[in-house]
Design an enzyme around this catalytic site. Structure first.
Site, PDB file in Angstrom:
ATOM      1  N   PRO A  91      -2.451 -19.357   0.578  1.00  9.10           N
ATOM      2  CA  PRO A  91      -1.704 -18.291  -0.069  1.00  9.10           C
ATOM      3  C   PRO A  91      -1.446 -18.576  -1.480  1.00  9.10           C
ATOM      4  O   PRO A  91      -1.591 -19.592  -2.047  1.00  9.10           O
ATOM      5  CB  PRO A  91      -0.227 -18.396   0.696  1.00  9.10           C
ATOM      6  CG  PRO A  91      -0.216 -19.698   1.151  1.00  9.10           C
ATOM      7  CD  PRO A  91      -1.649 -20.136   1.698  1.00  9.10           C
ATOM      8  N   CYS A  92      -1.259 -17.573  -2.410  1.00  9.85           N
ATOM      9  CA  CYS A  92      -0.921 -17.764  -3.734  1.00  9.85           C
ATOM     10  C   CYS A  92       0.557 -17.830  -3.747  1.00  9.85           C
ATOM     11  O   CYS A  92       1.386 -17.056  -3.417  1.00  9.85           O
ATOM     12  CB  CYS A  92      -1.359 -16.270  -4.291  1.00  9.85           C
ATOM     13  SG  CYS A  92      -1.219 -16.322  -6.076  1.00  9.85           S
ATOM     14  N   GLN A  93       0.924 -19.135  -4.316  1.00  8.89           N
ATOM     15  CA  GLN A  93       2.159 -19.500  -4.425  1.00  8.89           C
ATOM     16  C   GLN A  93       2.651 -20.122  -5.637  1.00  8.89           C
ATOM     17  O   GLN A  93       1.916 -19.991  -6.747  1.00  8.89           O
ATOM     18  CB  GLN A  93       2.465 -20.632  -3.318  1.00  8.89           C
ATOM     19  CG  GLN A  93       2.401 -20.242  -1.563  1.00  8.89           C
ATOM     20  CD  GLN A  93       2.477 -21.321  -0.933  1.00  8.89           C
ATOM     21  OE1 GLN A  93       1.477 -22.011  -0.610  1.00  8.89           O
ATOM     22  NE2 GLN A  93       3.561 -21.382   0.037  1.00  8.89           N
ATOM     23  N   TYR A  95       2.646 -22.813  -8.249  1.00  6.19           N
ATOM     24  CA  TYR A  95       2.200 -24.108  -8.142  1.00  6.19           C
ATOM     25  C   TYR A  95       2.828 -24.893  -9.336  1.00  6.19           C
ATOM     26  O   TYR A  95       2.128 -25.955  -9.888  1.00  6.19           O
ATOM     27  CB  TYR A  95       0.563 -24.035  -8.358  1.00  6.19           C
ATOM     28  CG  TYR A  95      -0.283 -23.038  -7.567  1.00  6.19           C
ATOM     29  CD1 TYR A  95      -0.010 -23.456  -5.956  1.00  6.19           C
ATOM     30  CD2 TYR A  95      -0.711 -21.991  -7.960  1.00  6.19           C
ATOM     31  CE1 TYR A  95      -0.530 -22.445  -5.157  1.00  6.19           C
ATOM     32  CE2 TYR A  95      -1.223 -21.324  -7.045  1.00  6.19           C
ATOM     33  CZ  TYR A  95      -1.283 -21.487  -5.713  1.00  6.19           C
ATOM     34  OH  TYR A  95      -1.896 -20.851  -4.514  1.00  6.19           O
ATOM     35  N   ASN A 134      -8.667 -16.844  -2.114  1.00  6.33           N
ATOM     36  CA  ASN A 134      -7.359 -16.580  -2.536  1.00  6.33           C
ATOM     37  C   ASN A 134      -7.288 -15.286  -3.088  1.00  6.33           C
ATOM     38  O   ASN A 134      -8.314 -14.753  -3.417  1.00  6.33           O
ATOM     39  CB  ASN A 134      -6.539 -17.596  -3.801  1.00  6.33           C
ATOM     40  CG  ASN A 134      -5.228 -17.654  -3.506  1.00  6.33           C
ATOM     41  OD1 ASN A 134      -4.586 -16.790  -3.452  1.00  6.33           O
ATOM     42  ND2 ASN A 134      -4.641 -19.031  -3.448  1.00  6.33           N
TER      43      ASN A 134
END
Length: 412
Positions: A91-93, A95, A134
């Site tokens: 998932p795109c979180q 960072y 992603n």
């Protein structure tokens, strides 16, 4: 070099389906070409007691102690088998990283962000090759510091000795039946022959002609503008420095070698696309026909709505109309996990036999992602089957990339 693979965040096995050109027999038996040996896989859904994706993976690929259903953060990374390729869609979180309170020189990422689990595995196991997937917004996030998140990822990979290629791929541009845009990231360690082969080429040649994406997903050689980003230790001393200060515009195709990244917006050489109409079933069950036409007509139509923000600011929310029903002579729109519910993004099609309006079926959702028919028919509900496909990738993309990776490994 053995062609061994570890699959992270495996879902229902999209990377494996692609890499090994998996089919299902009429009796539901998995037919898997022995292109790669998948030596370990992890799939865990933290938000639910039922583990439908893992159960599907086990059903299709067999019970194995190397198929794990536990929180990846709690797994000893040294216990993971050695492998030549690490794959996963994550998932795109957020960072961002910070220094630890107890040790000024220590660095910590936000708890629960899965990228740090990938980073830890790469640090411990150092596989020669890595293929990740992603959402395309990863290249631009967060909105207040554009490119920071991808910059952090690139610096992580650079620190571990990897070069990185990436490409935003819309599956429909290359002959698939869904307009699904995802960024694919291919990293290769400096210890590989492939690394030494690639660094003899210019960044432009890697992006346009020689790199893995250029060979498998061709683009026109007409890009004049390239953007550069420098994340070397000479500029940003560590990951915290990158997280705090880095900002850049990463374009849709790129290469990073030794901390210097170049990117460009490339134009795909498109193939004749497969259409939504070509994946539709015949003789569809009555339960898939819609009853609330007026609701869908409203959701799909253009509208302007007066709204008030939480700060009391009045504004007008507007959105344009969508095709209703969906056009059958074009690829499908991007499937979401909410597919078949009553919302604006759900596909509504005109049935080929009755001309009545209906949802797409679970099998049709599988076809839009290039999975075999009935792949997710393993005991889960229709709602969960749609959810799995909304989370999945178009397996034809890793299939093409897997063939090229196989050729690369043959030369190691």
């Amino acid at each position: 070099m053995k062609k061994t693979v570890v699959e992270l965040f495996a879902g229902v096995g999209g990377f494996r389906v692609g890499f090994n050109s998996v089919k299902l027999s009429k009796k539901g038996k998995t037919i898997e070409k022995p292109n790669f040996e998948f030596v370990w896989a992890n799939q865990w859904e933290p938000s639910t007691k039922s583990q439908d994706a893992f159960d599907c993976y086990q059903k299709r690929f067999g019970q194995s102690r190397n198929h794990t259903n536990e929180d990846i953060s709690k797994i000893d990374k040294k216990s993971i088998p050695n492998h030549s390729v690490l794959v996963g869609g994550f998932p795109c979180q957020d960072y961002s990283v910070a220094r630890t309170l107890s040790n000024e020189k220590g660095i910590q990422g936000k708890k629960g962000v899965l990228w740090w689990q990938i980073y830890e595995i790469l640090d411990v196991k150092r596989p020669p090759f890595v293929l990740l997937e992603n959402v395309d917004r990863l290249l631009k996030s967060p909105s207040k510091q554009r490119g920071r998140d991808f910059g952090v990822m690139l610096r992580c990979l650079d620190d571990l000795g990897y070069a990185v290629e990436w490409r935003v791929i819309n599956a429909a541009d290359y002959g698939f039946a869904q307009r699904r845009r995802r960024v694919f990231i291919f990293a290769y360690h400096k210890s590989t022959n492939y690394y030494n082969q690639m660094i003899d080429n210019s960044s432009e040649d890697i992006i346009m002609k020689k790199g893995i994406f250029a060979t498998e997903f061709r683009v026109y050689d007409n890009v004049k503008q390239f953007r550069a980003a420098d994340i070397r230790p000479e500029i940003y001393k560590d990951l915290v420095d990158v997280s705090d200060k880095f900002e850049s515009q990463f374009l849709s195709s790129g290469i990073m070698v030794e901390g210097i990244a170049f990117s460009a917006n490339t134009e795909p050489i498109t193939k004749k696309y497969k259409t939504l109409g070509q994946v539709l079933e015949r003789n569809v069950a009555e339960k898939y026909y819609i009853k609330n036409h007026e609701k869908f007509e409203y959701l799909k139509g253009s509208k302007k709505i007066d709204r008030v923000s939480i700060n009391g600011y009045k504004y007008v929310y507007s959105e344009g109309s969508m095709s209703y029903p969906d056009k059958l002579d074009l690829p499908a729109r991007t499937m979401l996990t909410s597919e078949s519910s009553v919302n604006r993004s759900t596909h509504v099609v005109k049935d080929l036999d009755t001309n009545r309006l209906r949802f797409i079926t679970p099998i049709e959702s599988e076809r839009l992602n290039n999975f075999p028919d009935e792949w997710t028919n393993t005991g889960m509900t229709d709602k969960r089957r749609y959810f799995m496909m909304g989370n999945a990738l178009v397996t034809g993309i890793p299939e093409k990339l897997g063939k090229r990776i196989s050729e690369i490994i043959d030369l190691e």
